[in-house]
Write an enzyme that holds these catalytic residues in place. Structure first.
Site, mmCIF file in Angstrom:
data_model
loop_
_atom_site.group_PDB
_atom_site.id
_atom_site.type_symbol
_atom_site.label_atom_id
_atom_site.label_comp_id
_atom_site.label_asym_id
_atom_site.label_seq_id
_atom_site.Cartn_x
_atom_site.Cartn_y
_atom_site.Cartn_z
ATOM 1 N N GLU A 322 -3.892 -39.850 82.472
ATOM 2 C CA GLU A 322 -3.639 -40.559 83.865
ATOM 3 C C GLU A 322 -4.470 -40.128 85.055
ATOM 4 O OE1 GLU A 322 -2.187 -43.450 83.236
ATOM 5 O OE2 GLU A 322 -1.549 -42.793 81.198
ATOM 6 N N TYR A 410 -8.822 -49.252 74.176
ATOM 7 C CA TYR A 410 -8.760 -47.696 74.488
ATOM 8 C C TYR A 410 -9.768 -47.241 73.222
ATOM 9 C CZ TYR A 410 -4.211 -48.382 76.983
ATOM 10 O OH TYR A 410 -3.296 -48.824 77.887
HETATM 11 ZN ZN LIG Z 1 -4.909 -45.798 80.505
#
Ligand SMILES: [Zn+2]
Length: 647
Positions: A322, A410
């Site tokens: 994050e 991702y």
């Molecule tokens: Zn992320």
């Protein structure tokens, strides 16, 4: 199937358009929005006014269209008080993307003009972005709780917006709340002492004591990064430095503070690779367990699930991820949800670089890449390998973009960047990323713009073997981006640690229910190695090599059913359910009722559903009120694979 060069519509800047907004954002663009929100958390209601500053970008306009979903719109008026007519329509009735608010302007406005207008509206419990939680759903059981989750296209149920990552605006907010419903309120913005007049607000009930807070976010952000949290909350600095802070309910704060003591060091590890953090302070909020994701990168204020707090530090890679979004996603943003890997692939890449600096675990990047590849592979199988959603450019036309989200952006994104780094060279690649950030700071881009930048950068820097590198990049670019299924080039992430872990797994299979020699090596494994072991067990289960007596022996030795680390526990349950184990259903149901994060609960639901659909449905019915609406929908889709589930 091999699809190359799909025709994506582009607008005058050369960037792709966003097909998931109903707003006319190419003609008129919001520059700043000021919210006035009166929170009624217990009543599950927010009375709101949003004040906008629009800039006309097209040649001329006579209406402004905004995205809304399940909001009550009362009035629209100009800054001089002139009321404007508005119409709500449904461009895609069945697409689950909400409605369009058409604001009819009082005259024609031309390019360059500024339009100031306000909308009075309210939010209620139908909102998909706002979670109103009862006292019983919190940890301290003292006050109700409120948090928002806007990514990807849910912010339209928080406010009428140009709900697209293509548009970035600054925002400010005046928040009014009862002192009986929240000790504090925080937003993805800086707190400010600025005063505002609220004493005569018609909605304020004089029987309560009210509190006021003002926030301002001076860096332009896309709507999906607007966030608010309210409840019985405490904010403390983390142990080192003066940049990083922690917010949580007060009963858990000391425990979380201990586990997050190295936040400043994480930030420094990222800066070591990519350059300075430009957002000021960094705070992480640990939310109640029904938060739907591992975490969400709201600027200045990451929201995180308590599942990342494992007491061993093994979940902290999520916090590093994050933080890494502060550069990739929050500073440079994908222009639409079809380019989501521009946020997520880059962030995973930076997260793994920084983790390796910080933890100094040999081959940790490779082990995490292996784990990520396994979950991406599962998603590819779920969609079907020919599905366009398994490419790095899913087509989200006419659907809620949430349906296309998986580990593909991702992990395939990470692998593509690793592939490019292999061509360009590690050092040159790092400096190229720094230049990329400086070039596109606070802008939104697409994959074509990225490709042009890379080629231009390599040329301008006169890198060695420029022509060969350019050729290699262009030769493979489209197949990485547009080809569905597994990555077009298989990267080698094998390491001695992988071989060692595979041998350890095999030793359990061969022992056939007895305790193998060196079974206690497990307790010295790195967190990533433990996950690899459990993924290897899952593969054995898929191949029907994981027998009941082996499951019992492993559990007796390693106590995995009673493991505290959610990331390990869900992989264990996934493996044993796939092997056909029915002896731990009660513990599995309890587990599924304690974790609201889809990344963790969904793979277990999937394995449970394949083994025993009836029990999976029963488990879901028992816990469905606990789940966030986004997760509830995801689990329903899993269960519907076997049969229609009744509400
Ligand atoms: Zn992320």
């Amino acid at each position: 199937m091999f699809i190359i060069g799909l025709l994506f519509i582009k607008f005058s800047s050369g960037l792709e358009i966003d097909v998931n907004t109903f707003s006319n954002y190419l003609d008129v663009q919001n520059k700043h929005i000021h919210f006035e929100w009166l929170l009624n958390i217990e009543k599950k209601q927010i009375n709101a006014t949003a004040n906008y500053k629009f800039h006309v970008a097209g040649s001329s306009i006579n209406k402004i269209c905004l995205d809304i979903k399940d909001l009550n719109i009362y009035s629209v008026y100009m800054d001089n008080g002139h009321l404007l007519h508005h119409i709500i329509d449904y461009p895609y009735v069945n697409s689950d993307q909400g409605q369009r608010l058409n604001i009819l302007l009082n005259r024609e406005y031309r390019r360059g003009e500024i339009i100031m207008l306000s909308i009075k509206y309210s939010i209620d419990s139908r909102s998909e972005s706002v979670s109103f939680m009862n006292v019983s759903q919190t940890s301290t059981k003292s006050m109700p709780f409120l948090f928002t989750q806007c990514e990807d296209a849910y912010c339209r149920s928080l406010a009428p917006l140009q709900d697209t990552p293509a548009i970035k605006q600054t925002y400010s907010a005046s928040i009014i709340y009862k002192n009986t419903e929240a000790t504090d309120v925080f937003m993805s913005a800086d707190e400010s002492q600025e005063q505002f007049k609220i004493q005569n607000h018609p909605q304020i009930d004089p029987n309560f004591t009210w509190k006021y807070k003002y926030f301002i976010q001076k860096i332009p952000i896309p709507s999906y990064l607007i966030a608010i949290v309210a409840g019985n909350l405490k904010k403390v600095p983390t142990s080192n430095g003066d940049r990083t802070f922690l917010i949580s309910e007060p009963d858990k704060i000391n425990e979380y503070k201990e586990e997050l003591k190295d936040m400043e060091q994480f930030l420094q590890a990222i800066e070591q690779y990519i350059g300075p953090y430009t957002w000021g302070t960094y705070t992480i909020v640990i939310l109640p367990p029904s938060f739907p994701y591992g975490a969400m990168e709201n600027p200045l204020l990451t929201f995180a699930s308590p599942t990342i707090m494992t007491k061993t530090g093994s979940g902290l890679y999520v916090a590093i991820h994050e933080m890494a979004h502060s550069w990739f996603g929050n500073t440079i943003t994908c222009v639409n949800w079809g380019n989501m890997w521009i946020n997520e692939g880059f962030t995973v890449f930076l997260e793994r670089k920084a983790s390796s600096f910080y933890y100094k675990v040999p081959d940790d990047i490779k082990l995490n890449a292996i784990i990520g590849n396994a979950s991406m592979y599962a998603d590819i199988l779920n969609f079907g390998p020919d599905s366009n959603f398994t490419s790095l450019h899913p087509d989200t036309t006419g659907i809620n973009p949430q349906l296309s989200i998986s580990d593909v952006p991702y992990e395939k994104g990470f692998q593509f960047l690793t592939f490019l780094e292999g061509i360009i060279g590690e050092e040159d690649f790092k400096f190229m990323l720094r230049s990329y950030l400086a070039t596109y700071m606070y802008k939104s881009i697409d994959q074509q713009e990225l490709q042009s930048f890379i080629i231009r950068y390599l040329y301008e820097q006169r890198v060695d073997n420029y022509s060969t590198k350019r050729y290699q990049i262009l030769e493979h670019w489209d197949s990485w981006i547009f080809q569905p299924g597994l990555p077009p080039i298989r990267l080698d992430f094998s390491t001695n640690k992988l071989i060692e872990t595979q041998q350890y797994t095999t030793s359990y299979i061969l022992a056939d229910g007895r305790q193998p020699d060196h079974y206690d090596d497990y307790f010295n494994f790195y967190p990533s190695q433990k996950k690899v072991f459990l993924e290897e067990l899952f593969k054995k289960a898929q191949n029907k090599e994981l027998k009941q007596q082996v499951i019992h022996q492993i559990d007796e030795d390693l106590k995995l059913t009673d493991e505290n680390d959610y990331e390990l526990k869900f992989r264990w349950f996934k493996a044993i359910l796939t092997a056909g184990d029915r002896t731990r259903f009660t513990k599995i149901s309890d587990f599924l009722g304690s974790v609201g994060t889809c990344e963790i609960s969904c793979p277990v639901y999937q394995a449970l559903n394949e083994l025993d659909h009836e029990f999976a449905v029963q488990t879901f019915r028992t816990h469905q009120e606990f789940y966030h609406q986004i997760v509830r929908q995801s689990i329903k889709r899993i269960l519907e694979k076997n049969s229609q589930i009744q509400q």
